[in-house]
Design a protein around this motif. Structure first.
Motif, PDB file in Angstrom:
ATOM      1  N   THR A 263       0.637  -1.096  -0.063  1.00 61.98           N
ATOM      2  CA  THR A 263      -0.114  -0.105   0.085  1.00 61.98           C
ATOM      3  C   THR A 263       0.910   1.342  -0.019  1.00 61.98           C
ATOM      4  OG1 THR A 263      -1.779  -1.185   1.122  1.00 61.98           O
ATOM      5  CG2 THR A 263      -1.815   1.217   1.296  1.00 61.98           C
ATOM      6  N   PHE A 264       1.645   1.506   1.115  1.00 61.40           N
ATOM      7  CA  PHE A 264       2.494   2.714   1.209  1.00 61.40           C
ATOM      8  C   PHE A 264       3.648   2.794  -0.165  1.00 61.40           C
ATOM      9  CE2 PHE A 264       6.667   4.399   2.573  1.00 61.40           C
ATOM     10  CZ  PHE A 264       6.340   5.663   2.657  1.00 61.40           C
ATOM     11  N   LEU A 265       4.221   1.669  -0.591  1.00 59.92           N
ATOM     12  CA  LEU A 265       5.049   1.963  -1.712  1.00 59.92           C
ATOM     13  C   LEU A 265       4.397   2.136  -2.816  1.00 59.92           C
ATOM     14  CD1 LEU A 265       7.839   1.288  -2.164  1.00 59.92           C
ATOM     15  CD2 LEU A 265       7.401  -1.091  -2.866  1.00 59.92           C
ATOM     16  N   LEU A 266       3.082   2.371  -3.011  1.00 59.55           N
ATOM     17  CA  LEU A 266       2.311   2.704  -4.166  1.00 59.55           C
ATOM     18  C   LEU A 266       2.721   4.293  -4.398  1.00 59.55           C
ATOM     19  CD1 LEU A 266      -0.783   0.210  -4.413  1.00 59.55           C
ATOM     20  CD2 LEU A 266       1.387   0.333  -5.761  1.00 59.55           C
ATOM     21  N   THR A 267       2.423   4.951  -2.988  1.00 53.90           N
ATOM     22  CA  THR A 267       2.707   6.403  -3.079  1.00 53.90           C
ATOM     23  C   THR A 267       4.043   6.684  -3.084  1.00 53.90           C
ATOM     24  OG1 THR A 267       0.500   7.038  -1.990  1.00 53.90           O
ATOM     25  CG2 THR A 267       2.068   8.292  -1.425  1.00 53.90           C
ATOM     26  N   PHE A 268       4.821   5.991  -2.123  1.00 55.68           N
ATOM     27  CA  PHE A 268       6.016   6.121  -2.047  1.00 55.68           C
ATOM     28  C   PHE A 268       6.992   6.278  -3.238  1.00 55.68           C
ATOM     29  CE2 PHE A 268      10.459   4.595  -0.026  1.00 55.68           C
ATOM     30  CZ  PHE A 268      10.866   5.797   0.197  1.00 55.68           C
ATOM     31  N   GLY A 269       6.679   5.128  -3.852  1.00 53.00           N
ATOM     32  CA  GLY A 269       7.377   4.805  -5.373  1.00 53.00           C
ATOM     33  C   GLY A 269       6.715   5.647  -6.146  1.00 53.00           C
ATOM     34  N   VAL A 270       5.708   6.176  -6.391  1.00 51.85           N
ATOM     35  CA  VAL A 270       5.421   7.057  -7.520  1.00 51.85           C
ATOM     36  C   VAL A 270       5.886   8.523  -7.081  1.00 51.85           C
ATOM     37  CG1 VAL A 270       3.601   8.282  -8.597  1.00 51.85           C
ATOM     38  CG2 VAL A 270       3.422   5.892  -8.440  1.00 51.85           C
ATOM     39  N   ASN A 271       5.503   8.982  -6.009  1.00 52.10           N
ATOM     40  CA  ASN A 271       5.760  10.245  -5.655  1.00 52.10           C
ATOM     41  C   ASN A 271       7.149  10.790  -5.339  1.00 52.10           C
ATOM     42  OD1 ASN A 271       3.147  11.263  -5.997  1.00 52.10           O
ATOM     43  ND2 ASN A 271       2.590  10.583  -3.953  1.00 52.10           N
ATOM     44  N   VAL A 272       8.052   9.706  -4.956  1.00 49.47           N
ATOM     45  CA  VAL A 272       9.241   9.965  -4.379  1.00 49.47           C
ATOM     46  C   VAL A 272      10.441   9.402  -5.087  1.00 49.47           C
ATOM     47  CG1 VAL A 272      10.786   9.701  -2.212  1.00 49.47           C
ATOM     48  CG2 VAL A 272       8.491  10.399  -1.995  1.00 49.47           C
ATOM     49  N   LEU A 273      10.151   8.082  -5.232  1.00 54.85           N
ATOM     50  CA  LEU A 273      11.147   7.054  -5.889  1.00 54.85           C
ATOM     51  C   LEU A 273      11.160   7.108  -7.553  1.00 54.85           C
ATOM     52  CD1 LEU A 273      11.106   4.056  -3.301  1.00 54.85           C
ATOM     53  CD2 LEU A 273      12.567   6.113  -3.521  1.00 54.85           C
ATOM     54  N   GLN A 274      10.024   7.650  -8.210  1.00 53.38           N
ATOM     55  CA  GLN A 274      10.041   7.699  -9.534  1.00 53.38           C
ATOM     56  C   GLN A 274       9.770   6.410 -10.360  1.00 53.38           C
ATOM     57  OE1 GLN A 274      13.811   9.612 -10.882  1.00 53.38           O
ATOM     58  NE2 GLN A 274      13.571  11.150  -9.115  1.00 53.38           N
ATOM     59  N   PHE A 275       9.132   5.444  -9.659  1.00 52.11           N
ATOM     60  CA  PHE A 275       8.744   4.272 -10.159  1.00 52.11           C
ATOM     61  C   PHE A 275       7.234   4.529 -10.980  1.00 52.11           C
ATOM     62  CE2 PHE A 275      11.002   2.587  -6.825  1.00 52.11           C
ATOM     63  CZ  PHE A 275      12.005   1.497  -7.578  1.00 52.11           C
ATOM     64  N   ASP A 276       6.952   3.829 -11.849  1.00 54.13           N
ATOM     65  CA  ASP A 276       5.894   3.728 -12.874  1.00 54.13           C
ATOM     66  C   ASP A 276       4.890   3.195 -12.089  1.00 54.13           C
ATOM     67  OD1 ASP A 276       4.440   4.199 -15.389  1.00 54.13           O
ATOM     68  OD2 ASP A 276       4.194   1.965 -14.917  1.00 54.13           O
ATOM     69  N   SER A 277       3.629   3.723 -11.903  1.00 60.23           N
ATOM     70  CA  SER A 277       2.691   2.984 -11.068  1.00 60.23           C
ATOM     71  C   SER A 277       2.045   1.489 -11.591  1.00 60.23           C
ATOM     72  CB  SER A 277       1.185   3.842 -10.983  1.00 60.23           C
ATOM     73  OG  SER A 277       0.839   4.285 -12.463  1.00 60.23           O
ATOM     74  N   GLN A 278       2.034   1.406 -12.815  1.00 63.09           N
ATOM     75  CA  GLN A 278       1.897   0.080 -13.370  1.00 63.09           C
ATOM     76  C   GLN A 278       2.966  -0.885 -12.981  1.00 63.09           C
ATOM     77  OE1 GLN A 278      -0.927  -1.272 -15.533  1.00 63.09           O
ATOM     78  NE2 GLN A 278      -1.799   0.576 -14.612  1.00 63.09           N
ATOM     79  N   LEU A 279       4.284  -0.415 -13.050  1.00 64.62           N
ATOM     80  CA  LEU A 279       5.251  -1.579 -12.697  1.00 64.62           C
ATOM     81  C   LEU A 279       5.313  -1.848 -11.139  1.00 64.62           C
ATOM     82  CD1 LEU A 279       7.991  -2.846 -12.913  1.00 64.62           C
ATOM     83  CD2 LEU A 279       9.305  -0.444 -12.479  1.00 64.62           C
ATOM     84  N   LEU A 280       4.866  -0.729 -10.248  1.00 66.59           N
ATOM     85  CA  LEU A 280       4.463  -1.240  -8.931  1.00 66.59           C
ATOM     86  C   LEU A 280       3.387  -2.202  -8.768  1.00 66.59           C
ATOM     87  CD1 LEU A 280       4.987   2.401  -7.632  1.00 66.59           C
ATOM     88  CD2 LEU A 280       6.121   0.584  -6.854  1.00 66.59           C
ATOM     89  N   LEU A 281       2.209  -1.880  -9.311  1.00 73.14           N
ATOM     90  CA  LEU A 281       1.139  -2.812  -9.512  1.00 73.14           C
ATOM     91  C   LEU A 281       1.373  -4.144  -9.749  1.00 73.14           C
ATOM     92  CD1 LEU A 281      -1.547  -0.364 -10.522  1.00 73.14           C
ATOM     93  CD2 LEU A 281      -1.426  -1.342  -8.125  1.00 73.14           C
ATOM     94  N   TRP A 282       2.284  -4.343 -10.873  1.00 74.21           N
ATOM     95  CA  TRP A 282       2.440  -5.777 -11.459  1.00 74.21           C
ATOM     96  C   TRP A 282       3.700  -6.448 -10.545  1.00 74.21           C
ATOM     97  CZ3 TRP A 282      -1.200  -8.074 -13.768  1.00 74.21           C
ATOM     98  CH2 TRP A 282      -1.951  -7.297 -14.513  1.00 74.21           C
ATOM     99  N   SER A 283       4.666  -5.557  -9.862  1.00 75.73           N
ATOM    100  CA  SER A 283       5.403  -6.209  -9.196  1.00 75.73           C
ATOM    101  C   SER A 283       4.713  -6.735  -7.745  1.00 75.73           C
ATOM    102  CB  SER A 283       6.749  -5.017  -8.625  1.00 75.73           C
ATOM    103  OG  SER A 283       6.145  -4.344  -7.958  1.00 75.73           O
ATOM    104  N   VAL A 284       3.846  -5.996  -7.277  1.00 79.25           N
ATOM    105  CA  VAL A 284       3.007  -6.499  -5.983  1.00 79.25           C
ATOM    106  C   VAL A 284       2.401  -7.927  -6.388  1.00 79.25           C
ATOM    107  CG1 VAL A 284       1.118  -5.802  -4.541  1.00 79.25           C
ATOM    108  CG2 VAL A 284       2.717  -4.309  -5.097  1.00 79.25           C
ATOM    109  N   ALA A 285       1.574  -7.854  -7.649  1.00 79.40           N
ATOM    110  CA  ALA A 285       0.825  -8.934  -8.104  1.00 79.40           C
ATOM    111  C   ALA A 285       1.864 -10.206  -7.986  1.00 79.40           C
ATOM    112  CB  ALA A 285       0.083  -8.546  -9.556  1.00 79.40           C
ATOM    113  N   LEU A 286       3.190  -9.983  -8.731  1.00 85.22           N
ATOM    114  CA  LEU A 286       4.191 -11.080  -8.904  1.00 85.22           C
ATOM    115  C   LEU A 286       4.426 -11.586  -7.694  1.00 85.22           C
ATOM    116  CD1 LEU A 286       6.137 -12.787 -10.551  1.00 85.22           C
ATOM    117  CD2 LEU A 286       7.591 -10.697 -10.425  1.00 85.22           C
ATOM    118  N   ALA A 287       4.988 -10.582  -6.604  1.00 85.44           N
ATOM    119  CA  ALA A 287       5.396 -11.140  -5.324  1.00 85.44           C
ATOM    120  C   ALA A 287       4.347 -11.811  -4.651  1.00 85.44           C
ATOM    121  CB  ALA A 287       5.943  -9.882  -4.582  1.00 85.44           C
TER     122      ALA A 287
END
Length: 447
Positions: A263-287
């Protein structure tokens, strides 16, 4: 009841109808909560708490997320009382209806742009109903599975119930990833509602399976012998307050890491770490998808080598990785390789050795006649800490030392979980000694 002694004997089979009933309920519970958590990170802040500042909007949406966890202990006391008085099965039907109804209504709510302040108020009300209902769901589902299971398979039975969590997360993440890939205008206008509305189908399937199960044999024995207590909540507070606190401690590391990663990493990753939101979602789904496999493995390992030992090692591992995980992410912003490494290492490999074993760690802390109340209170009070994790960690982002604060918070709670695991092991060892002494006395008396 003991679940911590390895055995070399041939192990009897689980009642898969009961286990499936428990798993499907946990899938639905987790799907509904993760849909909200994910949507809170992606869009609900803008729609229900518009301020123009993405961080402030996220804080407001996560605050509403946390409100649902405040209602969990109240639901735990309510469902635990009646679950210990009249039975596990009936209360699980009620909890499932409450969860599903509230989630479906969220999908129908008008937004702030339509009805102003009434929109966030209604959203919070739905979150309270969700939290209240979920307060009784996990404890009852876990007990149905574990109390039906033979002694040699209880850790596996409990781990299978916990499989519902990553399963619900995978389902929620995939659905959200698909709808969030829509054009922004369509997604914010109506696409975000689809995952909430789908919950009605899941609830129907869950009720169909759950209504075909039988009551827990351990509770049935308590009822036949007239050993129910009049007010399970008061009895739990009177006789087992320390055990409730130990149970809360058991949840801290598993919950904090889980909500950090999902949950938190979706905000932290997009707003601070410059990750693409789709990459974050699919990495969560994979793990999470891989964790569906590693959860039962953790349960089987605990049945073989000892539940307490495996749990303590898992909690210690979460403690060790807290700082490396944060600094890997912060020093490699936007790196898909680092993101996948963190997600699989922390969530798929290490996390199951704590979260998968919570069911049986809890069940041995309480006697059968107050067990529904005891395990529900411990799990749901621990859930309050987990639910506030995205809000607390997001507040750290307003400081320059956010990386140290985030890692330190996760490390401290992991240390508390290690201590709770040791305390649970000591309690279990004492109970086994007492049972052995009682058995020896009976043998001498009979002789």
């Amino acid at each position: 009841m003991t679940t911590n002694t390895p055995t070399a004997r041939s192990k009897p089979k689980l009642d898969m109808r009961v286990t499936s009933s428990s798993v499907i309920g946990t899938v639905i519970e987790c799907y509904e909560f993760y849909v909200y958590g994910t949507m809170a990170a992606l869009v609900l802040g803008r729609l229900f708490f518009p301020t123009g500042d993405p961080i402030v909007e996220s804080l407001a949406a996560f605050a509403a997320f946390a409100v649902g966890f405040i209602a969990r202990p109240i639901g735990a006391a309510f469902f635990g009382h009646f679950g210990d008085r009249i039975g596990r099965k009936r209360m699980l039907v009620y909890s499932l209806n409450g969860m599903g109804g509230a989630t479906f209504v969220i999908g129908l709510l008008p937004t702030y742009a339509t009805i102003g302040f009434a929109a966030p108020a209604l959203l919070v009300l739905c979150r309270l109903i969700q939290g209240f209902s979920i307060g009784g769901e996990w404890g009852g589902a876990m007990l149905m599975s574990v109390e039906h299971a033979p002694a040699e398979r209880k850790n596996l039975a409990g781990a299978l119930v916990q499989v519902g969590s990553p399963s619900g997360l995978v389902l929620a993440t995939v659905v959200v990833a698909l709808v969030s890939a829509m054009p922004d205008a369509s997604f914010e206008a109506w696409g975000w509602r689809i995952p909430f509305l789908i919950s009605a189908v899941l609830v129907f399937v869950g009720l169909f399976i759950r209504l075909k199960t039988h009551e827990s044999p351990e509770f049935a024995k308590v009822r036949e012998q007239g050993e129910q207590v009049k007010v399970p909540l008061l009895e739990t507070i009177k006789t087992a307050p320390l055990r409730v606190l130990i149970g809360i401690g058991l949840t801290l590391a598993p919950f904090v890491f889980f909500y950090f990663l999902t949950t938190f990493l979706l905000t932290f990753g997009v707003n601070v770490l410059q990750f693409d939101s789709q990459l974050l979602l699919w990495s969560v789904a994979l793990a999470a998808g891989l964790e569906i496999i590693t959860m039962p493995i953790a349960g089987a390992i605990a049945d073989r080598y000892g539940r307490d030992r495996v749990f303590i090692v898992g909690a210690a591992a979460l403690l060790v990785i807290a700082f490396p995980v944060i600094f890997l992410l912060v020093t490699n912003p936007g790196s898909p390789l680092v993101l996948i490494l963190v997600m699989i290492g922390a969530m798929t490999i290490i996390h199951p050795f704590t979260y998968a074993l919570l069911s049986t760690m809890f069940s041995d802390l309480f006697p059968t006649n107050i067990r529904y109340t005891g395990v529900s209170l411990a799990f749901q009070f621990g859930g309050v800490v987990g639910g506030f994790t995205p809000l607390i960690l997001t507040s750290f982002l307003t400081t320059d030392s956010f990386a140290v604060l985030i890692a330190g918070y996760m490390a401290v709670l992991s240390l508390l979980t290690v201590a709770a695991g040791v305390a649970t092991a000591l309690i279990g060892a004492r109970q086994r000694r007492e049972r052995a002494t009682d058995a020896a006395e009976v043998h001498v008396h009979v002789s």
